[in-house]
Design a protein around this motif. Structure first.
Motif, PDB file in Angstrom:
ATOM      1  N   ALA B 233      -4.481  15.835   6.827  1.00 46.45           N
ATOM      2  CA  ALA B 233      -5.652  15.167   6.237  1.00 46.45           C
ATOM      3  C   ALA B 233      -6.635  16.153   5.628  1.00 46.45           C
ATOM      4  CB  ALA B 233      -6.356  14.323   7.302  1.00 46.45           C
ATOM      5  N   THR B 234      -6.409  17.437   5.827  1.00 44.51           N
ATOM      6  CA  THR B 234      -7.361  18.415   5.288  1.00 44.51           C
ATOM      7  C   THR B 234      -7.002  18.838   3.861  1.00 44.51           C
ATOM      8  OG1 THR B 234      -6.182  20.396   6.068  1.00 44.51           O
ATOM      9  CG2 THR B 234      -7.682  19.337   7.622  1.00 44.51           C
ATOM     10  N   LEU B 235      -5.893  18.343   3.348  1.00 41.38           N
ATOM     11  CA  LEU B 235      -5.453  18.807   2.027  1.00 41.38           C
ATOM     12  C   LEU B 235      -6.201  18.144   0.873  1.00 41.38           C
ATOM     13  CD1 LEU B 235      -1.582  19.060   2.456  1.00 41.38           C
ATOM     14  CD2 LEU B 235      -3.298  20.869   2.572  1.00 41.38           C
ATOM     15  N   ARG B 236      -6.708  16.960   1.111  1.00 39.66           N
ATOM     16  CA  ARG B 236      -7.456  16.258   0.073  1.00 39.66           C
ATOM     17  C   ARG B 236      -8.920  16.206   0.475  1.00 39.66           C
ATOM     18  NH1 ARG B 236      -4.874  12.222  -3.170  1.00 39.66           N
ATOM     19  NH2 ARG B 236      -6.833  11.093  -2.945  1.00 39.66           N
ATOM     20  N   GLU B 237      -9.774  16.221  -0.542  1.00 39.16           N
ATOM     21  CA  GLU B 237     -11.204  16.197  -0.232  1.00 39.16           C
ATOM     22  C   GLU B 237     -11.615  14.909   0.459  1.00 39.16           C
ATOM     23  OE1 GLU B 237     -13.841  17.227  -3.301  1.00 39.16           O
ATOM     24  OE2 GLU B 237     -13.072  19.269  -3.495  1.00 39.16           O
ATOM     25  N   ASP B 238     -10.921  13.828   0.144  1.00 46.06           N
ATOM     26  CA  ASP B 238     -11.317  12.544   0.746  1.00 46.06           C
ATOM     27  C   ASP B 238     -10.687  12.331   2.126  1.00 46.06           C
ATOM     28  OD1 ASP B 238      -8.688  11.955   0.197  1.00 46.06           O
ATOM     29  OD2 ASP B 238      -9.108  10.429  -1.309  1.00 46.06           O
ATOM     30  N   GLY B 239      -9.941  13.324   2.615  1.00 48.08           N
ATOM     31  CA  GLY B 239      -9.396  13.231   3.967  1.00 48.08           C
ATOM     32  C   GLY B 239      -8.272  12.230   4.127  1.00 48.08           C
ATOM     33  N   ARG B 240      -7.744  11.745   2.999  1.00 56.41           N
ATOM     34  CA  ARG B 240      -6.665  10.778   3.109  1.00 56.41           C
ATOM     35  C   ARG B 240      -5.310  11.476   2.999  1.00 56.41           C
ATOM     36  NH1 ARG B 240      -8.052   5.918  -0.903  1.00 56.41           N
ATOM     37  NH2 ARG B 240      -7.920   7.619  -2.417  1.00 56.41           N
ATOM     38  N   ARG B 241      -4.307  10.872   3.570  1.00 57.32           N
ATOM     39  CA  ARG B 241      -2.953  11.383   3.438  1.00 57.32           C
ATOM     40  C   ARG B 241      -2.205  10.500   2.455  1.00 57.32           C
ATOM     41  NH1 ARG B 241      -3.262  11.440   9.768  1.00 57.32           N
ATOM     42  NH2 ARG B 241      -5.310  10.715   9.121  1.00 57.32           N
ATOM     43  N   LEU B 242      -1.488  11.121   1.567  1.00 58.57           N
ATOM     44  CA  LEU B 242      -0.681  10.393   0.592  1.00 58.57           C
ATOM     45  C   LEU B 242       0.531   9.789   1.312  1.00 58.57           C
ATOM     46  CD1 LEU B 242      -0.246   9.910  -2.510  1.00 58.57           C
ATOM     47  CD2 LEU B 242       1.195  11.952  -2.464  1.00 58.57           C
ATOM     48  N   ILE B 243       0.758   8.512   1.130  1.00 59.53           N
ATOM     49  CA  ILE B 243       1.898   7.872   1.796  1.00 59.53           C
ATOM     50  C   ILE B 243       3.180   8.170   1.025  1.00 59.53           C
ATOM     51  CG2 ILE B 243       2.919   5.638   2.375  1.00 59.53           C
ATOM     52  CD1 ILE B 243       0.125   4.659   3.091  1.00 59.53           C
ATOM     53  N   TYR B 244       4.198   8.595   1.749  1.00 61.37           N
ATOM     54  CA  TYR B 244       5.518   8.856   1.166  1.00 61.37           C
ATOM     55  C   TYR B 244       5.964   7.640   0.357  1.00 61.37           C
ATOM     56  CZ  TYR B 244      10.693   8.913   1.404  1.00 61.37           C
ATOM     57  OH  TYR B 244      12.036   8.830   1.119  1.00 61.37           O
ATOM     58  N   GLY B 245       6.367   7.879  -0.873  1.00 56.45           N
ATOM     59  CA  GLY B 245       6.777   6.778  -1.747  1.00 56.45           C
ATOM     60  C   GLY B 245       7.893   5.933  -1.157  1.00 56.45           C
ATOM     61  N   GLY B 246       8.758   6.555  -0.387  1.00 53.40           N
ATOM     62  CA  GLY B 246       9.851   5.814   0.239  1.00 53.40           C
ATOM     63  C   GLY B 246       9.363   4.810   1.275  1.00 53.40           C
ATOM     64  N   HIS B 247       8.198   5.096   1.855  1.00 54.79           N
ATOM     65  CA  HIS B 247       7.623   4.135   2.798  1.00 54.79           C
ATOM     66  C   HIS B 247       7.267   2.845   2.057  1.00 54.79           C
ATOM     67  CE1 HIS B 247       5.915   3.101   6.651  1.00 54.79           C
ATOM     68  NE2 HIS B 247       4.766   2.765   6.096  1.00 54.79           N
ATOM     69  N   VAL B 248       6.769   2.992   0.866  1.00 54.02           N
ATOM     70  CA  VAL B 248       6.428   1.824   0.055  1.00 54.02           C
ATOM     71  C   VAL B 248       7.700   1.081  -0.362  1.00 54.02           C
ATOM     72  CG1 VAL B 248       5.269   1.049  -2.058  1.00 54.02           C
ATOM     73  CG2 VAL B 248       4.311   2.954  -0.734  1.00 54.02           C
ATOM     74  N   ILE B 249       8.739   1.834  -0.680  1.00 58.08           N
ATOM     75  CA  ILE B 249      10.017   1.181  -1.029  1.00 58.08           C
ATOM     76  C   ILE B 249      10.506   0.315   0.131  1.00 58.08           C
ATOM     77  CG2 ILE B 249      12.472   1.564  -1.502  1.00 58.08           C
ATOM     78  CD1 ILE B 249      11.739   4.087  -3.052  1.00 58.08           C
ATOM     79  N   SER B 250      10.549   0.895   1.318  1.00 61.18           N
ATOM     80  CA  SER B 250      11.073   0.135   2.459  1.00 61.18           C
ATOM     81  C   SER B 250      10.184  -1.046   2.805  1.00 61.18           C
ATOM     82  CB  SER B 250      11.238   1.056   3.676  1.00 61.18           C
ATOM     83  OG  SER B 250      12.431   1.802   3.552  1.00 61.18           O
ATOM     84  N   MET B 251       8.882  -0.870   2.674  1.00 60.48           N
ATOM     85  CA  MET B 251       7.979  -1.978   2.972  1.00 60.48           C
ATOM     86  C   MET B 251       8.197  -3.116   1.975  1.00 60.48           C
ATOM     87  SD  MET B 251       5.756  -2.760   5.282  1.00 60.48           S
ATOM     88  CE  MET B 251       4.915  -1.328   5.969  1.00 60.48           C
ATOM     89  N   ALA B 252       8.287  -2.759   0.694  1.00 63.17           N
ATOM     90  CA  ALA B 252       8.452  -3.798  -0.328  1.00 63.17           C
ATOM     91  C   ALA B 252       9.814  -4.485  -0.183  1.00 63.17           C
ATOM     92  CB  ALA B 252       8.319  -3.177  -1.715  1.00 63.17           C
ATOM     93  N   ARG B 253      10.829  -3.694   0.065  1.00 61.56           N
ATOM     94  CA  ARG B 253      12.169  -4.289   0.249  1.00 61.56           C
ATOM     95  C   ARG B 253      12.155  -5.255   1.443  1.00 61.56           C
ATOM     96  NH1 ARG B 253      17.441  -6.308  -0.148  1.00 61.56           N
ATOM     97  NH2 ARG B 253      18.651  -5.620   1.610  1.00 61.56           N
ATOM     98  N   ALA B 254      11.525  -4.870   2.540  1.00 59.96           N
ATOM     99  CA  ALA B 254      11.487  -5.754   3.713  1.00 59.96           C
ATOM    100  C   ALA B 254      10.684  -7.018   3.393  1.00 59.96           C
ATOM    101  CB  ALA B 254      10.896  -5.012   4.907  1.00 59.96           C
ATOM    102  N   LEU B 255       9.582  -6.857   2.691  1.00 61.29           N
ATOM    103  CA  LEU B 255       8.791  -8.039   2.316  1.00 61.29           C
ATOM    104  C   LEU B 255       9.589  -8.973   1.410  1.00 61.29           C
ATOM    105  CD1 LEU B 255       5.324  -6.347   1.693  1.00 61.29           C
ATOM    106  CD2 LEU B 255       5.847  -8.038   3.471  1.00 61.29           C
ATOM    107  N   SER B 256      10.521  -8.426   0.636  1.00 63.56           N
ATOM    108  CA  SER B 256      11.282  -9.249  -0.302  1.00 63.56           C
ATOM    109  C   SER B 256      12.281 -10.164   0.409  1.00 63.56           C
ATOM    110  CB  SER B 256      12.017  -8.371  -1.319  1.00 63.56           C
ATOM    111  OG  SER B 256      13.189  -7.804  -0.762  1.00 63.56           O
ATOM    112  N   PHE B 257      12.409 -10.022   1.724  1.00 64.03           N
ATOM    113  CA  PHE B 257      13.235 -10.965   2.489  1.00 64.03           C
ATOM    114  C   PHE B 257      12.814 -12.393   2.188  1.00 64.03           C
ATOM    115  CE2 PHE B 257      13.985 -13.736   6.079  1.00 64.03           C
ATOM    116  CZ  PHE B 257      15.275 -13.434   6.463  1.00 64.03           C
ATOM    117  N   ASN B 258      11.532 -12.611   2.084  1.00 69.24           N
ATOM    118  CA  ASN B 258      11.000 -13.947   1.837  1.00 69.24           C
ATOM    119  C   ASN B 258      11.223 -14.308   0.371  1.00 69.24           C
ATOM    120  OD1 ASN B 258       9.681 -16.379   2.078  1.00 69.24           O
ATOM    121  ND2 ASN B 258       7.805 -15.527   2.956  1.00 69.24           N
ATOM    122  N   GLY B 259      12.400 -14.841   0.097  1.00 72.79           N
ATOM    123  CA  GLY B 259      12.782 -15.192  -1.268  1.00 72.79           C
ATOM    124  C   GLY B 259      14.073 -14.521  -1.695  1.00 72.79           C
TER     125      GLY B 259
END
Lengths: 342, 342, 342
Positions: B233-259
Motif C-alpha cells: 500500500a505504500t507504492l501509491r500516494e493514495d495508499g491503494r493497492r491495484l487489484i490484479y486484473g485476473g481477479h476481475v476476470i474471475s469475479m466477472a466470469r463467476a457473476l456471469s453464471f446468472n444468465g
C-alpha cells in the motif's frame, strides 16, 4: 465454571507435562491456504514433483505452518494470561508433516522464575509436536511472562534452564532421504547456492505486504490459536487487534524468497524476538543476514544460519538503537537454520 | 545482488524461451478457495458427479484458476517492471487440470517493439503451462509494455507477431470424452442451452460484489503472483493497492453464471483488455454479449463466443465513448469461447 | 430474460418439490477453510484420529458447514426475494458428510400463508440435502416471508404446517458406530461430560471475535449462497453488507467450544431466530443454556439440548425485553441438540 480461565504463574510445577487439546489432521487445504495467506513460493513446498526431485515422497506442510499448529495448541494451557512472549530456543523440526497427518502436542515445564515485582513470573516450556504415529515432528522451548492470580502466592524456587544460544549443525535433524544433488535451480527461482552466500552477508528482500485484519485472523484461526487479543477489537482502547507474532514470521519468511529462494527447509530455530507489536495496516518488509554456514551429512545439502528481520518501515539492516534496544520499526528478529543446495 | 530486479525491455531476445520458476501442485484446497473467493457456481467445476455425467473423470480445476497459476509464474520474468498489461490473444485451454497435477510454465519471446519515446517497449510472449507429464494444459499470448533500464540501449529490430483477432472454432481443443448429451439442466441451474442464445444477444448479469483488500490479496497470492502493486500500500500516494486484473476476470466470469450457467468450460481466450484499474471498494458487475456460435465435434456440445465486460458502476451494455475509448466505469473487456450443451 | 429474478410468493404451490441447482463435491479444502473462518476446535471434526476413537471412519465435515452448503443451494429458489428468514424447525443431521461426498438438495413446499397486508406471504419448505448415493444427510424446515410480484394475485388457501416445537430425543439420528466409551477428555479440551451439565445451567463463552467484510463474504461464497445483500455494498444506503445469518451461527457455535468442548456432534435443530441483523465490525460473543438432556441408544453417548445465543455486546444471559422482544444486542437465538460423552 465451565470455561477455561487459563493458567496463572503459580499454577505451573517444574517437570509437569501438559497434554494439549485438539489434535488436527492436515490436508491439501492447509497448503492452499498457506499460499493464499503468505507469498510462499519455496518450490519444495509448492510442488510434489520438486519435493520428489529432492528425495522426499511429496511436498511437506510448510515448516512454519507445522510450527503454528503446534504452537496454537499450547495457547490455552500456556499463554492465555501471558503478558509477553519472551523468546524461543532449541527449536528443531524433526520430521516432515504430510497431508493426512494428525498433529498433537505436549509441553514440559522446564523453568520457573518469579519476577522481583512479585506479580508476574516467567515460565519456560519445552513443547513437542507429534504425529499420529507418536513420532516427534517438532520440538522447541519458549518462555512467557505470566500474571499471578494471587500476588501473595509464594514464589517457587527459581530454575532457569540452561539453553543453547544457538543449535550447532550437529543438532540439526535432516529429513530422511533429502538429496539436493539433482536440485533444479531454474524451477526453484534463483541460481544462488550455499557456496554463494558469505557469513555476514545481508540481503534486503525488497518486497512489502500490507496486512489486513481479515487476513491475520484467518491465519491465526487456521492454527487454532485462541488468544483473545488477535480477534477481539474491544480489548484495546484503540480498537486494534494485535497480530499473532507467528503471522509476522510466516510473512517475513515468505518475503525472503526474493534472495533466499533456495533456503528451502527450515530445520532449526535458534532464537526469536517479537520486537514490537504488529497491527493491521502495517506494510511488512524483511531483510536477512547470514550468521553461519555448516556442512551437513546429506548429498548436496548445506546448512545456512540466518537472521530474519521483519520491519514495518524504515531501512533494511538497522536493528537496534544506541541503547541496545530494538528500533521501533523492527517487528521480528529471528535466528534459524535452513537447508540449501551446495 | 541476490534479489530479482525483474527484466527490462532490452533484456529480451526474440525467440528466447524463459523457463519460469516454482512449480505448483494443485489440491482440493484450491477449488475450495476459488469458491470462497468468487461466487463460482458452474456445476461442472463444483461437482465431481456432474463432471462425470459430462464425460470427465472428475471436476477439473476452474479454467481461470489454471490460467492465473500459469500467469503468476510468468510475473517475475515478464511483468515485474511492466508499465501496462496490454493484451491477450490465441489463448487455448488444452487439457483439464486435476487435483494432484503439478503445473509449470515457459514463455517464448515472439515479438519486440521499442516505443517511439525510446524509454519503453512492448514484449510479446507466448506462454505455455504444462502438467507433470509434460503435457501442455494452456497456451496464450500476452504483451506488456516494459521500461528500459537504459534509455540509450539500442532498439531491437521491431517484430510484431501476426496474431489471430479471434480463434476459430476449429482451433478449440475439447477435453477428451466431453459429452453433453446427458446434461442435467436442473442441476446446472438454468434451462438455457446453446440454441437459446443468439449472436448479438446481450445479458446483464445483475448481481454485484464489492471487493475488499484482503480478498484480492488472498487470491493473487494463491496464484503466486508477486507483482508488488497488488500487495504494498505504500507504492501509491493514495495508499491503494491495484487489484490484479485476473481477479476481475474471475469475479466477472463467476457473476456471469446468472444468465450463462451453462457456458461451462472456457476453452479459448481471443482477446482481453483491462480497460481501467480496479481498487478495493469497487462493486464489480458484469454483462455479456454473444459474439459468435459454432458447432464442434463432441456429442451434445456447442461453442459460444462471448464478450464478458466487468463494470464498476454505470449501466450494462455501455462499453466505449464517442472517442472510441473505454468508458471510465469499464474494468474489463474479455473475448472468450466456452462450451455449452446444444 | 436469461437471468433468474427469483420466485415470488404467488409462484409457490403447496406440495411442489424444488430441485436445487449446483451440486457440490467437498474436499479437505472446505475443512481447512472452516477452521480459518471460525475458531472451530471441536476435536471430532478437527482430527481424523479423534473421530476414529469415537467410532467414525474419519472426521466428517462440520455439521454447520453441511447445513450452510445445503442452505446455500436453496437461496436462488427460495429466498432471493425474501423479506425475512423467519424460522427453522425439525432440523436433523441424518448422515455425516465426508470429504469426497457430493451434496445436492431439494425442497418441498409444505405451507403457504398470505399476510394480511396482501403484499407478502410466508412460505414453509422442508429441505433435504442428499449425498451422491441419494442418502439424505440433512433435513430441516424453514419459513421465509416473500414479496408478491403482483399484489393483486389471489391468496392461496392458507396452510400452516404443524411443526414440532422441538425434536424429542427419539427423533435424533445418531451416526452409525458412534461410541464415546473411549472418549479422550484431554484431547477434546475439557473434562466436563454430559452428567456435569444441569438443565437450566447457563454458560458465558467469554471469547469474542470482531468480524470483517472480507471474512463473511468468503464464508458465504464458500456455501455458494448468492443472496445479494451479503455481497453488494450499494444495496443499502449506509454501504454495509448484511452478514449471512449462518455465519453468525457458525461463529457462535465455534465460540461455544469454551465451555461446551464436548458437545461434539450437532444432530438436531429445534428452532432458530436471527434476532437482529449483523454487520462487519461487530464483535460476536456467545452464551448457552442447557434446555434439556436425554439418553440415546449409543455407547457412552448422551444428548444435550442447548440454547445458543449470539450477542453483539451487552451482557450474557439477557435475551428479551419486558415487551417480549429480543434485546437489540441479540443476534441469534438457536435451539439445538448435540451429542456428548456421558
Amino acid at each position: 465454571m465451565k470455561t477455561n480461565p487459563g493458567r496463572f504463574f503459580e499454577d505451573y510445577q517444574l517437570g509437569e507435562v501438559l497434554a494439549h487439546a485438539v489434535p488436527r489432521t492436515v490436508s491439501g487445504g492447509e497448503r492452499a491456504l498457506y499460499q493464499a495467506l503468505y507469498p510462499a513460493r519455496h518450490a519444495l513446498y509448492s510442488s510434489d514433483e520438486f519435493a520428489r526431485s529432492c528425495g522426499l515422497s511429496q511436498a511437506p506442510l510448510e515448516d512454519w505452518a507445522a510450527f503454528h499448529m503446534v504452537f496454537g495448541k499450547t495457547v490455552p494451557d500456556v499463554s492465555l494470561n501471558a503478558v509477553a512472549n519472551l523468546g524461543y530456543a532449541e527449536g528443531r523440526w524433526l520430521k516432515p508433516v504430510w497431508a493426512g497427518d494428525t498433529l498433537r502436542a505436549t509441553s514440559e515445564v522446564i523453568g520457573l522464575k518469579q519476577n522481583s515485582n512479585g506479580r508476574t513470573g516467567v515460565v519456560w516450556v519445552r513443547t513437542t509436536g507429534r504425529n499420529q504415529h507418536g513420532e516427534a515432528v517438532l520440538s522447541y522451548v519458549r518462555w512467557v511472562m505470566l500474571r499471578k492470580r494471587d500476588p501473595d502466592a509464594p514464589a517457587p524456587q527459581a530454575v532457569v534452564p540452561d539453553l543453547a544460544p544457538a543449535l550447532g549443525a550437529d543438532d540439526l535433524v535432516l529429513p530422511p532421504g533429502i538429496d539436493f544433488t539433482g536440485y533444479d535451480f531454474t524451477l526453484s527461482g534463483e541460481a544462488h547456492r550455499w557456496k554463494d552466500y558469505e557469513i555476514g552477508e545481508q540481503i534486503d528482500h525488497v518486497d512489502g505486504v500490507t496486512v489486513e485484519e481479515a487476513e491475520h485472523m484467518l491465519a491465526t484461526r487456521l492454527w487454532q490459536n485462541t488468544a483473545k487479543v488477535h480477534f477481539d477489537a474491544t480489548l484495546r482502547e484503540d480498537g486494534r487487534r494485535l497480530i499473532y507474532g507467528g503471522h509476522v514470521i510466516s510473512m517475513a519468511r515468505a518475503l525472503s524468497f526474493n534472495g533466499l529462494a533456495n533456503a528451502q527447509m527450515v530445520v532449526g530455530l535458534n532464537a526469536g524476538a517479537h520486537a514490537n507489536p504488529c497491527f493491521a495496516g502495517t506494510t511488512i518488509r524483511a531483510w536477512s543476514e547470514v550468521l553461519d554456514k555448516a556442512e551437513v551429512d546429506a548429498p548436496g545439502v548445506g546448512a545456512i544460519r540466518l537472521r530474519l528481520v521483519a520491519i514495518s518501515r524504515g531501512e533494511a539492516f538497522a536493528l537496534k538503537g544506541e541503547n541496545g534496544k530494538y528500533l521501533p520499526d523492527v517487528l521480528l528478529d529471528l535466528d534459524y537454520w535452513a537447508l540449501m543446495p551446495l
